[in-house]
Design a protein around this motif. Sequence first.
Motif, PDB file in Angstrom:
ATOM      1  N   THR A 295       0.824  -1.201   0.000  1.00 12.84           N
ATOM      2  CA  THR A 295       0.000   0.000   0.000  1.00 12.84           C
ATOM      3  C   THR A 295       0.860   1.253   0.000  1.00 12.84           C
ATOM      4  N   ALA A 296       1.901   1.252   0.832  1.00  8.06           N
ATOM      5  CA  ALA A 296       2.812   2.397   0.885  1.00  8.06           C
ATOM      6  C   ALA A 296       3.491   2.603  -0.467  1.00  8.06           C
ATOM      7  N   ASP A 297       3.924   1.525  -1.072  1.00  8.07           N
ATOM      8  CA  ASP A 297       4.558   1.606  -2.388  1.00  8.07           C
ATOM      9  C   ASP A 297       3.578   2.153  -3.430  1.00  8.07           C
ATOM     10  N   ASN A 298       2.315   1.734  -3.329  1.00  4.51           N
ATOM     11  CA  ASN A 298       1.277   2.200  -4.237  1.00  4.51           C
ATOM     12  C   ASN A 298       1.082   3.709  -4.117  1.00  4.51           C
ATOM     13  N   ILE A 299       1.093   4.216  -2.893  1.00  8.53           N
ATOM     14  CA  ILE A 299       0.930   5.654  -2.655  1.00  8.53           C
ATOM     15  C   ILE A 299       2.112   6.429  -3.228  1.00  8.53           C
ATOM     16  N   ILE A 300       3.316   5.946  -2.935  1.00  6.24           N
ATOM     17  CA  ILE A 300       4.523   6.698  -3.265  1.00  6.24           C
ATOM     18  C   ILE A 300       4.806   6.705  -4.763  1.00  6.24           C
ATOM     19  N   ASN A 301       4.568   5.597  -5.423  1.00  5.60           N
ATOM     20  CA  ASN A 301       5.072   5.415  -6.790  1.00  5.60           C
ATOM     21  C   ASN A 301       4.008   5.488  -7.877  1.00  5.60           C
ATOM     22  N   ASN A 302       2.795   5.874  -7.535  1.00  5.80           N
ATOM     23  CA  ASN A 302       1.739   6.008  -8.539  1.00  5.80           C
ATOM     24  C   ASN A 302       1.186   7.423  -8.560  1.00  5.80           C
ATOM     25  N   SER A 303       0.876   7.911  -9.741  1.00  2.42           N
ATOM     26  CA  SER A 303       0.121   9.160  -9.840  1.00  2.42           C
ATOM     27  C   SER A 303      -1.332   8.862  -9.502  1.00  2.42           C
ATOM     28  N   PHE A 304      -1.945   9.711  -8.684  1.00  3.70           N
ATOM     29  CA  PHE A 304      -3.317   9.479  -8.273  1.00  3.70           C
ATOM     30  C   PHE A 304      -4.257   9.659  -9.464  1.00  3.70           C
ATOM     31  N   GLU A 305      -5.265   8.797  -9.531  1.00  3.71           N
ATOM     32  CA  GLU A 305      -6.302   8.943 -10.554  1.00  3.71           C
ATOM     33  C   GLU A 305      -7.146  10.176 -10.225  1.00  3.71           C
ATOM     34  N   ARG A 306      -7.608  10.886 -11.258  1.00 10.15           N
ATOM     35  CA  ARG A 306      -8.449  12.065 -11.036  1.00 10.15           C
ATOM     36  C   ARG A 306      -9.692  11.971 -11.922  1.00 10.15           C
ATOM     37  N   ILE A 307     -10.860  11.965 -11.287  1.00 12.31           N
ATOM     38  CA  ILE A 307     -12.122  11.906 -12.021  1.00 12.31           C
ATOM     39  C   ILE A 307     -13.112  12.856 -11.368  1.00 12.31           C
ATOM     40  N   THR A 308     -14.145  13.247 -12.116  1.00 12.70           N
ATOM     41  CA  THR A 308     -15.198  14.078 -11.543  1.00 12.70           C
ATOM     42  C   THR A 308     -16.231  13.193 -10.839  1.00 12.70           C
TER      43      THR A 308
END
Length: 462
Positions: A295-308
């Motif tokens: 989970t920590a790796d997912n937070i650090i190394n991924n750009s967050f998805e952005r949707i309306t």
Amino acid sequence: MTSRIIDLLRTGQPDQTVTIQGWVRTRREQKEFCFVEVNDGSSMAGLQAVLHQDLPNYTELVKQLNTGASVEMSGVLVASPAKGQRIELKAESVTVYGGADPETYPLQKKRHSFEFLREIAHLRGRTNTLGAVFRVRNACATAIHQFFQERGFLWVHTPIISANDCEGAGELFTVTALDLKQVPLTETKDVDYSQDFFGRRAFLTVSGQLEAEIMAMAFTNVYTFGPTFRAENSNTSRHLAEFWMIEPEMAFCDLNGNMDLAEAFLKHIFRYVLEHCPEDMEFFNQRIDNSVLATADNIINNSFERITYTEAIALLEKADRKFEFPVSWGLDLQSEHERYLAEELFKKPTIVTDYPAAIKAFYMRLNDDGKTVRAMDILAPKIGEIVGGSQREERLDVLERRIQDLGLPQDDLWWYLDLRRFGTVPHAGFGLGFERVVQFMTGMTNIRDVIPFPRTPLNAEF
């Protein structure tokens, strides 16, 4: 000079003379010597001390070294022949400050339920799990201040006592100095708060946001970090009556800048904790939730998805599953909806923006469509909403209409409206529940186990 055990475990060398202080975790007696593990709270592991029978008063001393006893030991570090430990302490002097009766000391060398540990919150910090939680909590707090201070933000101390209900939820604790045996009443039999300490009704704050906006209009970038309160009669694993909030507020900032900062902020916290609490995070990964490190790796190394919000509703309506709560444009997203988007659909943190104005607070900037506002929520796998924020409404006429439409007392917000009269600027901010992020980071399932002394309905024992 006393040494911290974590420092000795990391860098201590044989033949080094040291003194340690802490509490006995375990004791194992042999024929001619005794092994004692001492922990001072600085690390998950303790330091093993070896006491030989030639120590003065050896027999009587060993009898006092029960689990929970507090001690000071001096001696020389030696290479340890035991597996899993590099060094140990050959004790040359031992002082017992306080004993612990093994018949009554509640923490024994066995697994204890978290429910039981909440009943002995004055001792639970000595356990492996809660010790790790509070070290991670400390690291999170350090990372938060570091993040904002390095970016030139001003830390402001917003009031704990407030006359405003920032979120309009109405679940506030009243602060009063009135004699509850003789409460003064008005002609309409309501409580006469004009005779109270502040001359009006006052509450424990649910948010420092409105005051942070005041300070941002003078210092550009500010943040709050302090306790907030909500009198919600809830006994779920997600709610506390007293909790800590981090709330940055940025002048000359729009929703995009707000999202960028919030994403960088979460990444920084996780990165800092992994660097400074690796043993604790590995413990959580092994003993609490085997996806903590992923989970920590997912937070650090991924750009967050952005949707309306509108896009989110469409995706939920197309989902090949049945939700407990209905999905329809205009309804707020429930935790199951948020987790589906972040966990199952995108498999990473997801930022949802532009919610219907009817389900969001009065201070959020109205979009040109007149139906939605420039709000944002960051949804995290396993926990749902972790950050909530918005671009604030900086236009005086629009803000006045919003306040009027919602039936809010405009006179009480005169100073908030003044910010729009005198040098108004686009500005934005967000709030992060501190306990929520610690819970998310450690994999702990109950929010009561990530704060030292939880305050919940019928519970203020410690």
